[in-house]
Enzyme design. Structure first.
Site, PDB file in Angstrom:
ATOM      1  N   CYS A 186       0.843  -1.201   0.000  1.00 13.69           N
ATOM      2  CA  CYS A 186       0.000   0.000   0.000  1.00 13.69           C
ATOM      3  C   CYS A 186       0.878   1.251   0.000  1.00 13.69           C
ATOM      4  O   CYS A 186       1.559   1.538   1.001  1.00 13.69           O
ATOM      5  CB  CYS A 186      -0.926  -0.048   1.223  1.00 13.69           C
ATOM      6  SG  CYS A 186      -1.699   1.515   1.676  1.00 13.69           S
TER       7      CYS A 186
ATOM      8  N   CYS B 242       0.244   3.941   2.681  1.00 11.01           N
ATOM      9  CA  CYS B 242       0.651   3.409   3.993  1.00 11.01           C
ATOM     10  C   CYS B 242       2.152   3.611   4.183  1.00 11.01           C
ATOM     11  O   CYS B 242       2.606   4.061   5.247  1.00 11.01           O
ATOM     12  CB  CYS B 242       0.366   1.907   4.093  1.00 11.01           C
ATOM     13  SG  CYS B 242      -1.335   1.421   3.795  1.00 11.01           S
TER      14      CYS B 242
END
Lengths: 533, 155
Positions: free
Chosen positions: B52, B55
């Protein structure tokens, strides 16, 4: 009847909860709507989807939790029409035990014997309905499951299988950093294929062990599958091995993982029959041993792992060369176990089986990828990312070997720049180019795909994205050459966020408004609203 | 189904927001009791994954917040959402990034489902009483400033 009993039980628990006034809750809602046109190949048609799912969890006294999902997928973006109360469960849990009645997921080891999960973006769901229990005692962890799994494949729609499953696992920690695990799954299934269905029973035991120290981690997982078709008394056996080893120090991490999956090796005549009962079962799902990418162009035309017949490895290195930089390098390689020769034009013979190392020649349908990415932070306000990858995917044509093999080589170069202008404005720009050489594109073997996106971020909570994609491939399946879309995203408050997009999308994994999701090819309006209370 | 929703509607006035009480095991095999963690002052729980991008962009800022406020009672726990497909490389990634706060593997998404998580990155800020007082979905540049403001409100 079951729903009525569930409601009565819920009412009883709820009334006791009101009396004690100790109920706490957690509610989330996802609404997704799309209206436009979807192209599959050269076939276009109007397409509209509406999905709403509300997940509710109530924590009651006496360590009881109840939950359910109110689902309305009509029509869904992917998968089947579905509506009603799903994912309902009642759970009693404490520090060392858990009992759950209703829907559940479960994972044993690395999933070679059992990995129940849901992936809505792929329309894949193997959650079971039944009972699940766990108990921990000293250095032992025990678990057991029993119930039903009704599996429907949203891609291979002929594939409908109903399972009754019993199983369990034991984990033992002889030392704090060593774990030994044994799991066993027994299943009985009805494959709903014409004319009269096929019944099977299957046993899938597995053994795993892991070792974890400060700098070194190791895991080994082995499973075999032993299934029998009851109608014809036909047996099939297969096995799978997965292992990984990691070395870590502050600033560096190296992981090597290896797969050797032979759950159902088949010749080219039988291999593509996705309804065959001897193949790996839907509740088995081992590691893919390939890099999962977040760049859009990487997520298309990726190698589709064949868990029934594939072996390979992956090496990944993470490195912090300096305080301002981060380097990722990855190499992976995989192939089939054997090459197949057509004898007398009627049957195939397995030749030159690879036991441990993948095969390099085209006859083994090899796949490899090499990837490197450097992130560099120039200052608190400016950073960039540059990467390069080379991929090669070969599908051997065993019916006419040699020059008719499908060979695809590609080189992908992404570049990303992030710049913060001031406290209320930032932007991010992303450019990716892929050079492809595909020998099945007979008149145009070489072509390229390019993607450009520009994201403006306003006061951290609102984004405006412009996305443009282009291909020089005259044989693009959809016959399109250009795709473009505009997207607005926002966080209304800490509980509500939304995304509205309009335009054409070629598909793939896209990260926007600070989150990532997978998008299938679509042309029209999309809306997503997330709420969490 | 109708009874279920009527009960839910009637009960919203009586219900309290969920407390975040869990026992977790970190990558370093340390047992973490969230009750003990938030009792210090504040607990930030961050759901993330190695695949991600937002993230990964957020993690260095969480590391900075942890270094800055851990002596004031801030605790951070990163709950990793890599499935068994990619979980083998999590420890390598964590070491290479020099992440100081504990990381917990949630390979079967049990913890994520417990909080009805929808997308990642997803952060929950929990106060001394164990109540979730702030939720944050996604990461855009500058979000770390807002997060810091919320943390300072309760420390």
């Amino acid at each position: 009847m079951r729903l009525r009993l569930f409601n009565i039980l819920l009412l009883s628990l709820f009334m006791s909860g009101i009396h004690l006034a100790q109920i706490s809750y957690n509610i989330s809602n996802t609404l997704r709507y799309g209206n436009g046109e979807r192209a599959i190949g050269t076939t276009k048609g109007e397409f509209r989807y509406f999905e709403n799912l509300t997940d509710i969890r109530l924590s009651l006294p006496y360590k009881i939790t109840i939950g359910a999902r109110a689902l309305y997928d009509n029509p869904p973006e992917i998968g089947f029409v579905d509506k009603g109360l799903k994912r309902r469960f009642i759970e009693l849990s404490s520090d060392n035990y858990l009992i759950r009645l209703g829907n559940f997921s479960e994972l044993y080891g690395r999933g070679l014997a059992l990995n129940l999960f849901e992936n809505r973006s792929l329309g894949y769901d193997t959650w079971m309905d039944g009972v699940r229990g766990k108990y921990s005692f000293d250095n032992f962890n025990f678990s057991a499951i029993a119930g039903k799994l009704n599996f429907k494949d949203s891609i291979e729609i002929k594939r409908k299988e109903d399972y009754t499953i019993f199983g369990g696992g034991i984990e033992y920690n002889p030392l704090s950093n060593i774990k030994l695990g044994l799991a066993y799954i027994y299943s009985k299934a009805l494959f709903n294929v014409l004319p009269k269905g096929i019944e099977i029973t299957a046993n899938t035991p597995s053994f795993y062990l892991s070792y974890d120290s400060k700098n070194i981690s190791f895991l080994f997982d082995y499973s075999f599958k032993d299934s029998r078709q009851l109608n014809d008394n036909v047996y099939s056996k297969g096995r799978g091995i997965y292992t990984s080893i990691s070395y870590t120090q502050p600033g560096i991490g190296i992981t090597l993982d290896y797969k050797n999956y032979a759950f159902d090796e088949r010749d080219p005549f039988e291999r593509n029959d996705f309804t065959r009962p001897s193949r790996m079962l839907p509740f088995q799902n081992p590691p893919i041993v390939l890099k999962e990418h977040s760049y859009t162009l990487f997520t298309r035309a990726i190698h589709e792992v064949d868990f029934n017949d594939e072996l390979g490895f992956q090496l990944e290195v993470f490195l912090t060369p300096s305080e301002n930089s981060f380097l990722t390098m990855n190499a992976s390689f995989a192939s089939r176990h054997s090459r197949w020769e057509l004898m007398n034009g009627f049957e195939f013979k397995k030749m030159d089986e690879r036991k441990i190392i993948p095969g390099f020649s085209n006859a083994y349908s090899p796949y490899y990828e090499m990837f490197a990415e450097l992130e560099y932070e120039f200052s608190d306000n400016t950073s960039c990312k540059i990467a390069a990858a080379k991929r090669s995917k070969i599908l051997a044509n065993e019916f006419s070997p040699g020059s008719n093999d499908h060979v695809i080589h590609s080189t992908i170069l992404p570049f990303q720049l992030k710049k913060k202008i001031n406290s209320w404005l930032s932007f991010e720009t992303d450019y990716q180019i892929e050079f492809v050489n595909d020998n099945y594109n007979t008149s145009q073997q070489k072509f390229n795909n390019q993607l450009f996106s520009l994201i403006g971020i306003f006061v951290q909570d609102y984004t405006l994205t412009f996305r443009y994609e282009f291909t020089t491939n005259n044989y693009e399946v959809s016959k399109k050459r250009v795709w473009s879309a505009v997207e607005v995203g926002g966080r209304v408050n800490q509980n509500i966020s939304f995304v509205i997009a309009y335009g054409s999308e070629r598909g793939g994994q896209i990260c926007s408004n600070g989150v990532c999701r997978y998008i299938i090819p679509f042309n029209g309006l999309r809306l997503q609203i997330l709420t969490n209370l | 189904m109708k009874i279920f929703f009527v009960l839910l509607f009637l009960s919203t006035g009586l219900l309290a927001q969920d407390e975040f009480n869990l026992k977790l095991k970190s990558l370093d095999s340390e047992v973490l009791d969230t009750k003990e963690l938030y009792a210090n002052g504040a607990l930030l729980v961050n759901f993330w994954a190695t695949w991600c991008q937002p993230c990964k962009a957020e993690i260095p800022y969480l590391n900075e917040l942890y270094a800055k406020y851990k002596n004031n009672g801030l605790r951070i726990v990163g709950i990793n959402q890599d499935s068994q497909k990619s979980v083998a490389k999590v420890k390598s990634f964590v070491s290479a990034q020099k992440i100081e706060f504990p990381i917990v593997l949630d390979t079967n998404f049990e913890i994520f489902n417990k909080v009805n998580g929808q997308v990642i990155p997803y952060s929950l800020l929990i106060n001394k009483q164990g109540k979730i007082i702030y939720r944050h979905t996604g990461y855009n540049p500058g979000d770390e400033k807002k997060l810091e403001e919320e943390i300072l409100k309760i420390l």
